[in-house]
Design a protein around this motif. Sequence first.
Motif, PDB file in Angstrom:
ATOM      1  N   ASP A 190      -8.166  24.789  -5.237  1.00 38.78           N
ATOM      2  CA  ASP A 190      -9.506  25.333  -5.168  1.00 38.78           C
ATOM      3  C   ASP A 190      -9.434  26.665  -4.831  1.00 38.78           C
ATOM      4  O   ASP A 190     -10.459  27.419  -4.783  1.00 38.78           O
ATOM      5  CB  ASP A 190     -10.503  24.630  -4.530  1.00 38.78           C
ATOM      6  CG  ASP A 190     -10.933  23.236  -5.244  1.00 38.78           C
ATOM      7  OD1 ASP A 190     -10.483  22.968  -6.268  1.00 38.78           O
ATOM      8  OD2 ASP A 190     -11.426  22.285  -4.597  1.00 38.78           O
ATOM      9  N   SER A 191      -8.190  27.097  -4.086  1.00 36.71           N
ATOM     10  CA  SER A 191      -8.079  28.423  -3.341  1.00 36.71           C
ATOM     11  C   SER A 191      -7.021  29.301  -3.846  1.00 36.71           C
ATOM     12  O   SER A 191      -6.745  30.401  -3.106  1.00 36.71           O
ATOM     13  CB  SER A 191      -8.091  28.213  -1.748  1.00 36.71           C
ATOM     14  OG  SER A 191      -6.975  27.484  -1.618  1.00 36.71           O
ATOM     15  N   GLY A 192      -6.678  28.989  -4.984  1.00 34.39           N
ATOM     16  CA  GLY A 192      -5.773  29.829  -5.733  1.00 34.39           C
ATOM     17  C   GLY A 192      -4.305  30.216  -4.860  1.00 34.39           C
ATOM     18  O   GLY A 192      -3.707  31.211  -4.655  1.00 34.39           O
ATOM     19  N   GLY A 193      -4.071  28.719  -4.512  1.00 29.85           N
ATOM     20  CA  GLY A 193      -2.608  28.775  -3.670  1.00 29.85           C
ATOM     21  C   GLY A 193      -1.517  29.542  -4.400  1.00 29.85           C
ATOM     22  O   GLY A 193      -1.361  29.127  -5.476  1.00 29.85           O
ATOM     23  N   HIS A 194      -0.519  30.050  -3.771  1.00 28.51           N
ATOM     24  CA  HIS A 194       0.540  30.683  -4.184  1.00 28.51           C
ATOM     25  C   HIS A 194       1.752  30.453  -3.224  1.00 28.51           C
ATOM     26  O   HIS A 194       1.697  31.058  -2.238  1.00 28.51           O
ATOM     27  CB  HIS A 194       0.450  31.703  -4.838  1.00 28.51           C
ATOM     28  CG  HIS A 194       1.504  32.401  -5.792  1.00 28.51           C
ATOM     29  ND1 HIS A 194       1.779  32.267  -6.926  1.00 28.51           N
ATOM     30  CD2 HIS A 194       2.698  33.135  -5.401  1.00 28.51           C
ATOM     31  CE1 HIS A 194       2.646  32.801  -7.397  1.00 28.51           C
ATOM     32  NE2 HIS A 194       3.267  33.343  -6.484  1.00 28.51           N
ATOM     33  N   MET A 195       2.941  30.039  -3.792  1.00 25.74           N
ATOM     34  CA  MET A 195       4.205  30.165  -2.813  1.00 25.74           C
ATOM     35  C   MET A 195       5.104  31.062  -3.343  1.00 25.74           C
ATOM     36  O   MET A 195       5.492  31.007  -4.641  1.00 25.74           O
ATOM     37  CB  MET A 195       4.552  28.625  -3.106  1.00 25.74           C
ATOM     38  CG  MET A 195       3.932  27.388  -2.556  1.00 25.74           C
ATOM     39  SD  MET A 195       4.650  25.923  -2.828  1.00 25.74           S
ATOM     40  CE  MET A 195       5.745  25.812  -1.194  1.00 25.74           C
ATOM     41  N   ASP A 196       5.566  32.097  -2.418  1.00 21.54           N
ATOM     42  CA  ASP A 196       6.674  33.033  -2.709  1.00 21.54           C
ATOM     43  C   ASP A 196       7.960  32.610  -1.966  1.00 21.54           C
ATOM     44  O   ASP A 196       7.826  32.988  -0.478  1.00 21.54           O
ATOM     45  CB  ASP A 196       6.500  34.411  -2.527  1.00 21.54           C
ATOM     46  CG  ASP A 196       5.456  35.133  -3.449  1.00 21.54           C
ATOM     47  OD1 ASP A 196       5.604  34.633  -4.561  1.00 21.54           O
ATOM     48  OD2 ASP A 196       4.608  35.990  -3.225  1.00 21.54           O
ATOM     49  N   VAL A 197       8.727  31.648  -2.285  1.00 18.86           N
ATOM     50  CA  VAL A 197      10.080  31.214  -1.528  1.00 18.86           C
ATOM     51  C   VAL A 197      10.869  32.301  -1.018  1.00 18.86           C
ATOM     52  O   VAL A 197      11.380  33.124  -1.823  1.00 18.86           O
ATOM     53  CB  VAL A 197      10.824  30.219  -2.219  1.00 18.86           C
ATOM     54  CG1 VAL A 197      11.776  29.565  -1.684  1.00 18.86           C
ATOM     55  CG2 VAL A 197       9.704  29.147  -2.917  1.00 18.86           C
ATOM     56  N   GLN A 198      11.109  32.379   0.303  1.00 17.64           N
ATOM     57  CA  GLN A 198      12.114  33.306   0.842  1.00 17.64           C
ATOM     58  C   GLN A 198      13.406  32.806   1.197  1.00 17.64           C
ATOM     59  O   GLN A 198      14.292  33.540   1.238  1.00 17.64           O
ATOM     60  CB  GLN A 198      11.433  33.853   2.086  1.00 17.64           C
ATOM     61  CG  GLN A 198       9.988  34.488   1.789  1.00 17.64           C
ATOM     62  CD  GLN A 198      10.093  35.434   0.972  1.00 17.64           C
ATOM     63  OE1 GLN A 198      10.525  36.756   1.082  1.00 17.64           O
ATOM     64  NE2 GLN A 198       9.059  35.371   0.044  1.00 17.64           N
ATOM     65  N   LYS A 199      13.194  31.561   1.544  1.00 19.15           N
ATOM     66  CA  LYS A 199      14.703  30.803   2.043  1.00 19.15           C
ATOM     67  C   LYS A 199      14.639  29.380   1.844  1.00 19.15           C
ATOM     68  O   LYS A 199      13.572  28.875   1.826  1.00 19.15           O
ATOM     69  CB  LYS A 199      14.683  31.187   3.549  1.00 19.15           C
ATOM     70  CG  LYS A 199      16.200  30.676   4.113  1.00 19.15           C
ATOM     71  CD  LYS A 199      16.147  31.029   5.502  1.00 19.15           C
ATOM     72  CE  LYS A 199      17.157  30.230   6.265  1.00 19.15           C
ATOM     73  NZ  LYS A 199      17.056  30.402   7.762  1.00 19.15           N
TER      74      LYS A 199
END
Length: 108
Positions: free
Chosen positions: A57-66
């Motif tokens: 509902d809140s537009g979650g987004h994951m940018d994996v760094q490690k």
Amino acid sequence: MTISPATLSDPAVGAFVAAVNAHDRNAFLALLTPDASMSDDGSDRDLADWIDREIFDSGGHMDVQKESDGGHSLVVNYRNDTWGEMRTAWRFTVTPAGRISRFETGQA
């Protein structure tokens, strides 16, 4: 440098990240065991309520760094419309059948 979900070591974890980023709740739920659980900052949460509020509902987004621990531990720049962007740690328990039975997240 962001790590692509498709190149993560554990395919279930990669699919989890991809489902979050695609805002695909059905694909996300299909990755979980029927009794899956989760915690946020060390406190167990209601899974359905949490994923709706913090991801879908809140537009979650994951940018994996490690990634570490065979792809079961991630450091992620996570953002959503509620909290903005924050550095978070994610830990996954994956069954031998390749489904996620538990995930834990919190500030990194």
